[in-house]
Design an enzyme around this catalytic site. Structure first.
Site, PDB file in Angstrom:
ATOM      1  N   ARG A 147      17.579   8.618   2.215  1.00 61.48           N
ATOM      2  CA  ARG A 147      16.325   9.001   1.552  1.00 61.48           C
ATOM      3  C   ARG A 147      16.441  10.436   1.038  1.00 61.48           C
ATOM      4  O   ARG A 147      17.023  11.309   1.671  1.00 61.48           O
ATOM      5  CB  ARG A 147      15.160   8.937   2.535  1.00 61.48           C
ATOM      6  CG  ARG A 147      13.891   9.575   1.949  1.00 61.48           C
ATOM      7  CD  ARG A 147      12.648   9.266   2.681  1.00 61.48           C
ATOM      8  NE  ARG A 147      12.677   9.660   4.082  1.00 61.48           N
ATOM      9  CZ  ARG A 147      11.715   9.328   4.935  1.00 61.48           C
ATOM     10  NH1 ARG A 147      10.690   8.607   4.537  1.00 61.48           N
ATOM     11  NH2 ARG A 147      11.793   9.708   6.189  1.00 61.48           N
ATOM     12  N   ARG A 196      12.617   9.274  16.710  1.00 67.08           N
ATOM     13  CA  ARG A 196      11.393   8.805  16.033  1.00 67.08           C
ATOM     14  C   ARG A 196      11.183   7.308  16.265  1.00 67.08           C
ATOM     15  O   ARG A 196      10.056   6.858  16.443  1.00 67.08           O
ATOM     16  CB  ARG A 196      11.474   9.117  14.531  1.00 67.08           C
ATOM     17  CG  ARG A 196      11.316  10.610  14.242  1.00 67.08           C
ATOM     18  CD  ARG A 196      11.828  10.974  12.869  1.00 67.08           C
ATOM     19  NE  ARG A 196      11.125  10.304  11.808  1.00 67.08           N
ATOM     20  CZ  ARG A 196      11.642  10.094  10.576  1.00 67.08           C
ATOM     21  NH1 ARG A 196      12.863  10.506  10.290  1.00 67.08           N
ATOM     22  NH2 ARG A 196      10.934   9.498   9.655  1.00 67.08           N
ATOM     23  N   LYS A 241       6.369   2.589   4.418  1.00 66.36           N
ATOM     24  CA  LYS A 241       4.918   2.830   4.393  1.00 66.36           C
ATOM     25  C   LYS A 241       4.536   3.738   3.231  1.00 66.36           C
ATOM     26  O   LYS A 241       3.606   3.444   2.474  1.00 66.36           O
ATOM     27  CB  LYS A 241       4.458   3.476   5.722  1.00 66.36           C
ATOM     28  CG  LYS A 241       4.800   2.675   6.962  1.00 66.36           C
ATOM     29  CD  LYS A 241       4.318   3.345   8.233  1.00 66.36           C
ATOM     30  CE  LYS A 241       4.950   4.694   8.515  1.00 66.36           C
ATOM     31  NZ  LYS A 241       6.406   4.647   8.811  1.00 66.36           N
ATOM     32  N   ARG A 261      -1.490   6.999  15.014  1.00 64.22           N
ATOM     33  CA  ARG A 261      -0.128   6.927  15.544  1.00 64.22           C
ATOM     34  C   ARG A 261      -0.117   6.515  17.013  1.00 64.22           C
ATOM     35  O   ARG A 261       0.944   6.334  17.593  1.00 64.22           O
ATOM     36  CB  ARG A 261       0.409   8.331  15.436  1.00 64.22           C
ATOM     37  CG  ARG A 261       1.760   8.661  14.974  1.00 64.22           C
ATOM     38  CD  ARG A 261       2.270   8.050  13.762  1.00 64.22           C
ATOM     39  NE  ARG A 261       3.580   8.520  13.462  1.00 64.22           N
ATOM     40  CZ  ARG A 261       3.967   8.967  12.273  1.00 64.22           C
ATOM     41  NH1 ARG A 261       3.147   8.981  11.258  1.00 64.22           N
ATOM     42  NH2 ARG A 261       5.193   9.354  12.089  1.00 64.22           N
ATOM     43  N   ARG A 300      15.037  15.302   4.289  1.00 67.84           N
ATOM     44  CA  ARG A 300      14.129  15.768   5.335  1.00 67.84           C
ATOM     45  C   ARG A 300      14.895  16.142   6.588  1.00 67.84           C
ATOM     46  O   ARG A 300      15.843  15.475   6.963  1.00 67.84           O
ATOM     47  CB  ARG A 300      13.104  14.668   5.662  1.00 67.84           C
ATOM     48  CG  ARG A 300      11.889  14.712   4.763  1.00 67.84           C
ATOM     49  CD  ARG A 300      10.974  13.532   4.899  1.00 67.84           C
ATOM     50  NE  ARG A 300      10.647  13.119   6.263  1.00 67.84           N
ATOM     51  CZ  ARG A 300       9.782  12.145   6.546  1.00 67.84           C
ATOM     52  NH1 ARG A 300       9.157  11.503   5.560  1.00 67.84           N
ATOM     53  NH2 ARG A 300       9.537  11.812   7.792  1.00 67.84           N
TER      54      ARG A 300
HETATM   55  P1  AP5 Z   1       9.499   5.401   3.034  1.00 70.48           P
HETATM   56  O1  AP5 Z   1       8.501   4.701   2.177  1.00 70.48           O
HETATM   57  O2  AP5 Z   1       9.638   6.889   2.882  1.00 70.48           O
HETATM   58  O3  AP5 Z   1       9.293   5.010   4.575  1.00 70.48           O
HETATM   59  P2  AP5 Z   1       8.145   5.400   5.589  1.00 70.48           P
HETATM   60  O4  AP5 Z   1       7.813   4.173   6.378  1.00 70.48           O
HETATM   61  O5  AP5 Z   1       7.023   6.105   4.908  1.00 70.48           O
HETATM   62  O6  AP5 Z   1       8.981   6.375   6.534  1.00 70.48           O
HETATM   63  P3  AP5 Z   1       8.664   7.833   7.087  1.00 70.48           P
HETATM   64  O7  AP5 Z   1       9.967   8.315   7.652  1.00 70.48           O
HETATM   65  O8  AP5 Z   1       8.025   8.739   6.087  1.00 70.48           O
HETATM   66  O9  AP5 Z   1       7.654   7.499   8.204  1.00 70.48           O
HETATM   67  P4  AP5 Z   1       7.370   8.265   9.469  1.00 70.48           P
HETATM   68  O10 AP5 Z   1       6.242   7.522  10.008  1.00 70.48           O
HETATM   69  O11 AP5 Z   1       8.525   8.434  10.400  1.00 70.48           O
HETATM   70  O12 AP5 Z   1       7.118   9.769   8.949  1.00 70.48           O
HETATM   71  P5  AP5 Z   1       5.802  10.587   8.591  1.00 70.48           P
HETATM   72  O13 AP5 Z   1       6.082  11.327   7.363  1.00 70.48           O
HETATM   73  O14 AP5 Z   1       4.590   9.760   8.682  1.00 70.48           O
HETATM   74  O15 AP5 Z   1      10.932   4.708   2.794  1.00 70.48           O
HETATM   75  C1  AP5 Z   1      12.094   5.202   3.442  1.00 70.48           C
HETATM   76  C2  AP5 Z   1      13.286   5.113   2.480  1.00 70.48           C
HETATM   77  O16 AP5 Z   1      13.558   3.744   2.204  1.00 70.48           O
HETATM   78  C3  AP5 Z   1      13.044   5.776   1.109  1.00 70.48           C
HETATM   79  O17 AP5 Z   1      14.259   6.322   0.665  1.00 70.48           O
HETATM   80  C4  AP5 Z   1      12.630   4.596   0.193  1.00 70.48           C
HETATM   81  O18 AP5 Z   1      12.975   4.833  -1.169  1.00 70.48           O
HETATM   82  C5  AP5 Z   1      13.436   3.458   0.794  1.00 70.48           C
HETATM   83  N1  AP5 Z   1      12.761   2.150   0.707  1.00 70.48           N
HETATM   84  C6  AP5 Z   1      11.423   1.894   0.840  1.00 70.48           C
HETATM   85  N2  AP5 Z   1      11.204   0.572   0.726  1.00 70.48           N
HETATM   86  C7  AP5 Z   1      12.422  -0.019   0.521  1.00 70.48           C
HETATM   87  C8  AP5 Z   1      12.843  -1.369   0.322  1.00 70.48           C
HETATM   88  N3  AP5 Z   1      11.972  -2.386   0.309  1.00 70.48           N
HETATM   89  N4  AP5 Z   1      14.164  -1.584   0.133  1.00 70.48           N
HETATM   90  C9  AP5 Z   1      15.061  -0.557   0.152  1.00 70.48           C
HETATM   91  N5  AP5 Z   1      14.713   0.740   0.329  1.00 70.48           N
HETATM   92  C10 AP5 Z   1      13.409   1.001   0.517  1.00 70.48           C
HETATM   93  O19 AP5 Z   1       5.734  11.597   9.841  1.00 70.48           O
HETATM   94  C11 AP5 Z   1       6.699  12.605  10.011  1.00 70.48           C
HETATM   95  C12 AP5 Z   1       6.364  13.412  11.265  1.00 70.48           C
HETATM   96  O20 AP5 Z   1       5.080  14.057  11.104  1.00 70.48           O
HETATM   97  C13 AP5 Z   1       6.226  12.605  12.567  1.00 70.48           C
HETATM   98  O21 AP5 Z   1       7.498  12.362  13.176  1.00 70.48           O
HETATM   99  C14 AP5 Z   1       5.333  13.526  13.401  1.00 70.48           C
HETATM  100  O22 AP5 Z   1       6.063  14.618  13.905  1.00 70.48           O
HETATM  101  C15 AP5 Z   1       4.361  14.070  12.352  1.00 70.48           C
HETATM  102  N6  AP5 Z   1       3.146  13.232  12.210  1.00 70.48           N
HETATM  103  C16 AP5 Z   1       2.709  12.631  11.069  1.00 70.48           C
HETATM  104  N7  AP5 Z   1       1.566  11.970  11.297  1.00 70.48           N
HETATM  105  C17 AP5 Z   1       1.257  12.155  12.607  1.00 70.48           C
HETATM  106  C18 AP5 Z   1       0.206  11.711  13.444  1.00 70.48           C
HETATM  107  N8  AP5 Z   1      -0.779  10.925  12.984  1.00 70.48           N
HETATM  108  N9  AP5 Z   1       0.224  12.097  14.742  1.00 70.48           N
HETATM  109  C19 AP5 Z   1       1.191  12.902  15.232  1.00 70.48           C
HETATM  110  N10 AP5 Z   1       2.225  13.362  14.492  1.00 70.48           N
HETATM  111  C20 AP5 Z   1       2.257  12.988  13.181  1.00 70.48           C
END
Ligand code: AP5
Length: 219
Positions: free
Chosen positions: A128, A172, A13, A88, A161
């Site tokens: 990552r 997660r 994402k 979310r 991270r």
């Molecule tokens: P990446 O693009 O970083 O993946 P992502 O889907 O963004 O994964 P996240 O782990 O950031 O999502 P998340 O939803 O768990 O975390 P968030 O930060 O929102 O890609 C991942 C890896 O794969 C990278 O190394 C990339 O280079 C690689 N990659 C990408 N595409 C690829 C491909 N096609 N092929 C190969 N490799 C690839 O949230 C973190 C925490 O914050 C949550 O757990 C929660 O505690 C809190 N939080 C955030 N928002 C909320 C909310 N709205 N409500 C409540 N809590 C929240």
């Protein structure tokens, strides 16, 4: 254009939202990045959410509602945003709808669902690396920085991270299935869901996301 990304942790994402934001000149709003910035700054918000994030749980809806309301009120969001990490759960989706109802956007225009089987997700997350300064994301095999361990954009040392540890990744993924996956149906019922195969190179997935975004912009 208000676009939201749906997909499990590691689906790509953040990677795809950043690329679409650069192409369309639309701000990329990542609630995860905003919370991590707050943690790094040691603000009240950061102190409240740190242990929740490290455990892979969701921050409460009231706190997140205030975070997103404040961000969408910024002048640069007036023309639209690409949301990554919000909403979310159904409560957040309804709150977002109510927030947008009072603006010229009226509602979400496009929900992009990135589908990636679980076996890929653990590999993507365990390898990552992220820049703690500018939030740029890297992968040890698929998106390597030019200089090992150093951010291409701001030269800060890259970090892993806290919530990318395997046990936290499993939690997660569980939280995603329980709380966030039902939003696929929520946006499908509104007729604005576009499902995208998230497997393939970053560029191949981007072509699919860009096609969906382009069609929504022209509609
Ligand atoms: P990446 O693009 O970083 O993946 P992502 O889907 O963004 O994964 P996240 O782990 O950031 O999502 P998340 O939803 O768990 O975390 P968030 O930060 O929102 O890609 C991942 C890896 O794969 C990278 O190394 C990339 O280079 C690689 N990659 C990408 N595409 C690829 C491909 N096609 N092929 C190969 N490799 C690839 O949230 C973190 C925490 O914050 C949550 O757990 C929660 O505690 C809190 N939080 C955030 N928002 C909320 C909310 N709205 N409500 C409540 N809590 C929240």
């Amino acid at each position: 254009m208000i676009a939201v990304f749906l997909g499990p942790p590691g689906a790509g994402k953040g990677t795809q939202a950043a690329k679409l934001a650069a192409k369309y000149g639309t701000p990329h709003v990542s609630t995860g990045d905003m919370l991590r910035d707050a943690v790094a700054a040691g603000s009240d918000l950061g102190l409240r959410v740190r242990s929740i994030m490290d455990a892979g749980e969701l921050v409460d809806d009231v706190t997140m509602g205030e975070v997103i309301r404040t961000r969408l009120a910024q002048p640069d969001a007036a023309g639209g945003v690409i949301l990554d990490g919000y909403p979310r759960n159904s409560g957040q989706a309804e709150f977002l709808d109510s927030l947008l109802a009072g603006t010229s956007h009226r509602g979400v225009d496009l929900a992009l669902q990135l589908s990636v089987p679980e076996q890929y997700l653990v590999d993507r997350l365990s390898q990552r690396r992220a820049c703690p300064q500018c939030n740029a994301g890297y992968h040890l095999a698929y998106k390597m920085p030019s200089v090992q361990g150093v951010c291409d954009l701001c030269q800060a040392p890259l970090m892993q991270r806290e919530d990318d540890r395997e046990d936290v990744v499993r939690e997660r993924l569980r939280v995603y299935q329980e709380a966030t996956a039902p939003l696929v149906e929520y946006y499908e019922n509104k007729g604005i869901l576009r499902a995208i195969d998230g497997v393939g190179s970053i560029e191949a997935v981007f072509d699919r996301a860009d096609t969906a975004m382009g069609q929504a912009v022209r509609a």
